[in-house]
Design a protein around this motif. Structure first.
Motif, PDB file in Angstrom:
ATOM      1  N   SER A 235       1.570  21.272 -12.850  1.00 62.50           N
ATOM      2  CA  SER A 235       2.876  21.863 -12.553  1.00 62.50           C
ATOM      3  C   SER A 235       4.035  20.960 -12.966  1.00 62.50           C
ATOM      4  CB  SER A 235       2.974  22.168 -11.052  1.00 62.50           C
ATOM      5  OG  SER A 235       1.905  23.013 -10.653  1.00 62.50           O
ATOM      6  N   GLY A 236       3.714  19.820 -13.566  1.00 61.85           N
ATOM      7  CA  GLY A 236       4.761  18.913 -14.034  1.00 61.85           C
ATOM      8  C   GLY A 236       5.544  18.263 -12.920  1.00 61.85           C
ATOM      9  N   VAL A 237       4.882  18.021 -11.780  1.00 59.03           N
ATOM     10  CA  VAL A 237       5.558  17.453 -10.616  1.00 59.03           C
ATOM     11  C   VAL A 237       5.163  15.993 -10.432  1.00 59.03           C
ATOM     12  CG1 VAL A 237       5.884  17.631  -8.124  1.00 59.03           C
ATOM     13  CG2 VAL A 237       5.584  19.702  -9.477  1.00 59.03           C
ATOM     14  N   LYS A 238       6.137  15.135 -10.207  1.00 52.87           N
ATOM     15  CA  LYS A 238       5.868  13.729  -9.897  1.00 52.87           C
ATOM     16  C   LYS A 238       5.235  13.657  -8.517  1.00 52.87           C
ATOM     17  CE  LYS A 238       9.056  10.745 -10.993  1.00 52.87           C
ATOM     18  NZ  LYS A 238      10.286   9.886 -10.946  1.00 52.87           N
ATOM     19  N   ALA A 239       4.080  12.988  -8.408  1.00 53.49           N
ATOM     20  CA  ALA A 239       3.347  13.016  -7.149  1.00 53.49           C
ATOM     21  C   ALA A 239       2.725  11.669  -6.818  1.00 53.49           C
ATOM     22  CB  ALA A 239       2.255  14.086  -7.200  1.00 53.49           C
ATOM     23  N   ALA A 240       2.484  11.461  -5.515  1.00 54.26           N
ATOM     24  CA  ALA A 240       1.839  10.243  -5.026  1.00 54.26           C
ATOM     25  C   ALA A 240       1.030  10.573  -3.785  1.00 54.26           C
ATOM     26  CB  ALA A 240       2.878   9.166  -4.709  1.00 54.26           C
ATOM     27  N   VAL A 241       0.055   9.722  -3.509  1.00 52.48           N
ATOM     28  CA  VAL A 241      -0.737   9.822  -2.285  1.00 52.48           C
ATOM     29  C   VAL A 241      -0.615   8.480  -1.565  1.00 52.48           C
ATOM     30  CG1 VAL A 241      -3.032  10.146  -1.280  1.00 52.48           C
ATOM     31  CG2 VAL A 241      -2.343  11.481  -3.287  1.00 52.48           C
ATOM     32  N   VAL A 242      -0.211   8.538  -0.296  1.00 54.29           N
ATOM     33  CA  VAL A 242      -0.028   7.330   0.516  1.00 54.29           C
ATOM     34  C   VAL A 242      -0.786   7.530   1.824  1.00 54.29           C
ATOM     35  CG1 VAL A 242       1.624   5.826   1.674  1.00 54.29           C
ATOM     36  CG2 VAL A 242       2.263   6.927  -0.485  1.00 54.29           C
ATOM     37  N   CYS A 243      -1.886   6.820   1.994  1.00 54.92           N
ATOM     38  CA  CYS A 243      -2.724   6.985   3.183  1.00 54.92           C
ATOM     39  C   CYS A 243      -2.977   5.652   3.867  1.00 54.92           C
ATOM     40  CB  CYS A 243      -4.071   7.607   2.818  1.00 54.92           C
ATOM     41  SG  CYS A 243      -3.989   9.342   2.315  1.00 54.92           S
ATOM     42  N   VAL A 244      -2.981   5.682   5.189  1.00 58.43           N
ATOM     43  CA  VAL A 244      -3.342   4.501   5.961  1.00 58.43           C
ATOM     44  C   VAL A 244      -4.849   4.528   6.211  1.00 58.43           C
ATOM     45  CG1 VAL A 244      -3.000   5.574   8.240  1.00 58.43           C
ATOM     46  CG2 VAL A 244      -2.709   3.095   7.963  1.00 58.43           C
ATOM     47  N   THR A 245      -5.465   3.375   6.276  1.00 56.73           N
ATOM     48  CA  THR A 245      -6.898   3.283   6.571  1.00 56.73           C
ATOM     49  C   THR A 245      -7.088   3.084   8.075  1.00 56.73           C
ATOM     50  OG1 THR A 245      -6.944   0.884   6.204  1.00 56.73           O
ATOM     51  CG2 THR A 245      -7.380   2.310   4.305  1.00 56.73           C
ATOM     52  N   LEU A 246      -7.970   3.879   8.681  1.00 59.16           N
ATOM     53  CA  LEU A 246      -8.196   3.798  10.120  1.00 59.16           C
ATOM     54  C   LEU A 246      -9.356   2.878  10.478  1.00 59.16           C
ATOM     55  CD1 LEU A 246      -7.677   7.528  11.181  1.00 59.16           C
ATOM     56  CD2 LEU A 246      -5.994   5.678  11.027  1.00 59.16           C
ATOM     57  N   LEU A 247     -10.163   2.518   9.481  1.00 62.93           N
ATOM     58  CA  LEU A 247     -11.293   1.611   9.696  1.00 62.93           C
ATOM     59  C   LEU A 247     -11.751   1.075   8.356  1.00 62.93           C
ATOM     60  CD1 LEU A 247     -14.578   3.649  10.391  1.00 62.93           C
ATOM     61  CD2 LEU A 247     -12.582   4.553   9.208  1.00 62.93           C
ATOM     62  N   ASN A 248     -12.554   0.014   8.398  1.00 66.57           N
ATOM     63  CA  ASN A 248     -13.195  -0.530   7.197  1.00 66.57           C
ATOM     64  C   ASN A 248     -14.620  -0.013   7.183  1.00 66.57           C
ATOM     65  OD1 ASN A 248     -14.340  -1.979   5.124  1.00 66.57           O
ATOM     66  ND2 ASN A 248     -13.764  -4.003   5.920  1.00 66.57           N
ATOM     67  N   ARG A 249     -14.957   0.829   6.209  1.00 64.60           N
ATOM     68  CA  ARG A 249     -16.266   1.477   6.192  1.00 64.60           C
ATOM     69  C   ARG A 249     -17.418   0.510   5.986  1.00 64.60           C
ATOM     70  NH1 ARG A 249     -17.267   6.394   4.953  1.00 64.60           N
ATOM     71  NH2 ARG A 249     -19.314   5.705   5.667  1.00 64.60           N
ATOM     72  N   PHE A 250     -17.158  -0.690   5.528  1.00 64.00           N
ATOM     73  CA  PHE A 250     -18.212  -1.702   5.447  1.00 64.00           C
ATOM     74  C   PHE A 250     -18.673  -2.125   6.845  1.00 64.00           C
ATOM     75  CE2 PHE A 250     -16.653  -3.104   1.049  1.00 64.00           C
ATOM     76  CZ  PHE A 250     -17.712  -2.491   0.402  1.00 64.00           C
ATOM     77  N   GLU A 251     -17.803  -1.913   7.831  1.00 59.30           N
ATOM     78  CA  GLU A 251     -18.079  -2.394   9.187  1.00 59.30           C
ATOM     79  C   GLU A 251     -18.495  -1.297  10.153  1.00 59.30           C
ATOM     80  OE1 GLU A 251     -14.598  -4.521  10.318  1.00 59.30           O
ATOM     81  OE2 GLU A 251     -14.875  -6.098   8.798  1.00 59.30           O
ATOM     82  N   GLY A 252     -18.467  -0.047   9.726  1.00 63.81           N
ATOM     83  CA  GLY A 252     -18.871   1.032  10.625  1.00 63.81           C
ATOM     84  C   GLY A 252     -18.402   2.378  10.144  1.00 63.81           C
ATOM     85  N   ASP A 253     -18.759   3.414  10.909  1.00 58.64           N
ATOM     86  CA  ASP A 253     -18.444   4.790  10.520  1.00 58.64           C
ATOM     87  C   ASP A 253     -17.529   5.499  11.510  1.00 58.64           C
ATOM     88  OD1 ASP A 253     -20.087   4.561   8.278  1.00 58.64           O
ATOM     89  OD2 ASP A 253     -21.864   5.172   9.399  1.00 58.64           O
ATOM     90  N   GLN A 254     -17.572   5.108  12.770  1.00 62.01           N
ATOM     91  CA  GLN A 254     -16.800   5.816  13.780  1.00 62.01           C
ATOM     92  C   GLN A 254     -15.442   5.161  13.993  1.00 62.01           C
ATOM     93  OE1 GLN A 254     -19.017   6.850  17.336  1.00 62.01           O
ATOM     94  NE2 GLN A 254     -19.868   8.528  16.134  1.00 62.01           N
ATOM     95  N   ILE A 255     -14.444   6.011  14.233  1.00 66.26           N
ATOM     96  CA  ILE A 255     -13.081   5.537  14.464  1.00 66.26           C
ATOM     97  C   ILE A 255     -12.955   5.244  15.952  1.00 66.26           C
ATOM     98  CG2 ILE A 255     -10.639   6.137  14.304  1.00 66.26           C
ATOM     99  CD1 ILE A 255     -11.475   8.103  12.028  1.00 66.26           C
ATOM    100  N   SER A 256     -12.918   3.950  16.288  1.00 63.32           N
ATOM    101  CA  SER A 256     -12.991   3.537  17.688  1.00 63.32           C
ATOM    102  C   SER A 256     -11.755   2.801  18.182  1.00 63.32           C
ATOM    103  CB  SER A 256     -14.228   2.650  17.897  1.00 63.32           C
ATOM    104  OG  SER A 256     -14.188   1.529  17.030  1.00 63.32           O
TER     105      SER A 256
END
Length: 313
Positions: A264-285
């Motif tokens: 669509s010719g639109v300038k775009a970005a994705v900005v996300c925060v990380t809730l955990l480090n997946r190397f250290e676990g799977d559940q968000i605690s």
């Protein structure tokens, strides 16, 4: 011809060349007398799109309706367009599919969870911006993600969205045939956002690739779903391969978001925060108050970017 006339024409042409309008990749729309944006409960026959949305320059999208309402309240206060206690009505109140809020040149829209949900929303959002005759639009997805090799609370600005095999592409089946679309995002915009993060200097921010998956559990190599057919060692090996390929976080919307904005010719970005480090676990605690503060980080970064773009910093 008088010199003044020539100069005026040149000025008009220069001004026009600076306007970047939405491109619709669908020739059939021109034949329609009315366009009903069903999942927004809006339509060109019932709403004056240029009057409602013509001044929009920034669109921020995220999964949760409540988060996008919180964002519009935050940006309104930041821009001096509202204060504590102000109410911001849901423009899409006629449907329970998505929520939409607006203040000044900023539109805030929820997109639900996963590729199908954000895809439907983007089709109608892009048409809305087109019908409103908007130009020079910047669309930013703000959200949460699982980090790879990053401390929880780190913010990732996406360079490329990659699939679960680490390829920078989005596959769409159209009329029984697989269509592959690019998922690159605007490099200049990513650099501008990174500079903004350095200026506010409140949290760790990196530019990296984002892996977009089709689900939250098996697709992301989690061990805690209802179904799991792999070992912990296999999971960690997969995440290491992802990290080595440049992936720094995982979510479920960025690939189709990048692909559709590109088309669509639109300038775009994705900005996300990380809730955990997946190397250290799977559940968000992490405690609730910690997660709330994490989720505000993309809002703060994008809010600062919008203020800076409008000369309010």
């Amino acid at each position: 011809m008088a010199p003044g006339v020539s100069n005026e024409k040149k000025s008009d042409d220069e001004q026009s060349s600076k306007e970047n309008f939405i491109h619709l990749s669908n020739p059939h729309l021109e034949k329609m007398k009315e366009d009903i944006l069903y999942h927004f409960a809006l339509g060109t026959g019932t709403h004056d799109f240029p009057a409602l949305f013509g001044d929009v320059k920034f669109v921020c999208v995220g999964g949760s309706p409540s988060r996008m309402k919180a964002f519009i309240a935050y940006i309104a206060e930041e821009l001096g367009l509202g204060g504590t206690g102000c109410d911001y009505p849901n423009i899409c109140a006629g449907t329970d599919r998505y929520a939409m809020y607006k203040v000044g040149p900023v539109l805030s829209v929820s997109h639900g969870m996963g590729i199908p949900s954000i895809s439907i929303m983007l089709h109608e959002l892009i048409k809305l911006l087109y019908h409103a005759k908007c130009s020079n639009i910047t669309i930013i997805r703000i959200g949460t993600s699982g980090g790879i090799g990053l401390e929880p609370g780190s913010v990732v600005i996406t360079r490329q969205s990659v699939d679960a095999t680490f390829k920078p592409q989005f596959e769409q089946v159209v009329l029984g045939k697989t269509v592959i679309r690019s998922t690159n995002l605007d490099e200049e915009l990513a650099r501008e956002l990174m500079q903004c993060s350095k200026e506010i200097n409140q949290f760790n921010t990196v530019i990296g690739n984002t892996m977009c998956t089709l689900d939250f559990y098996e697709g992301q190599g989690r061990l805690d779903g209802a179904i799991c057919s792999y070992s912990e060692e296999e999971k960690l090996q997969y995440l290491k391969e992802a990290y080595d390929s440049g992936v720094r976080n995982i979510e479920m919307e960025s690939s189709v978001f990048a692909a559709m904005c590109n088309l669509s010719g639109v300038k775009a970005a994705v900005v996300c925060v990380t809730l955990l480090n997946r190397f250290e676990g799977d559940q968000i605690s992490s405690p609730h108050d910690v997660l709330v503060e994490y989720q505000q980080r993309p809002q703060k970064l994008v809010g600062y970017f919008i203020k800076k773009s409008l000369g309010k910093v």
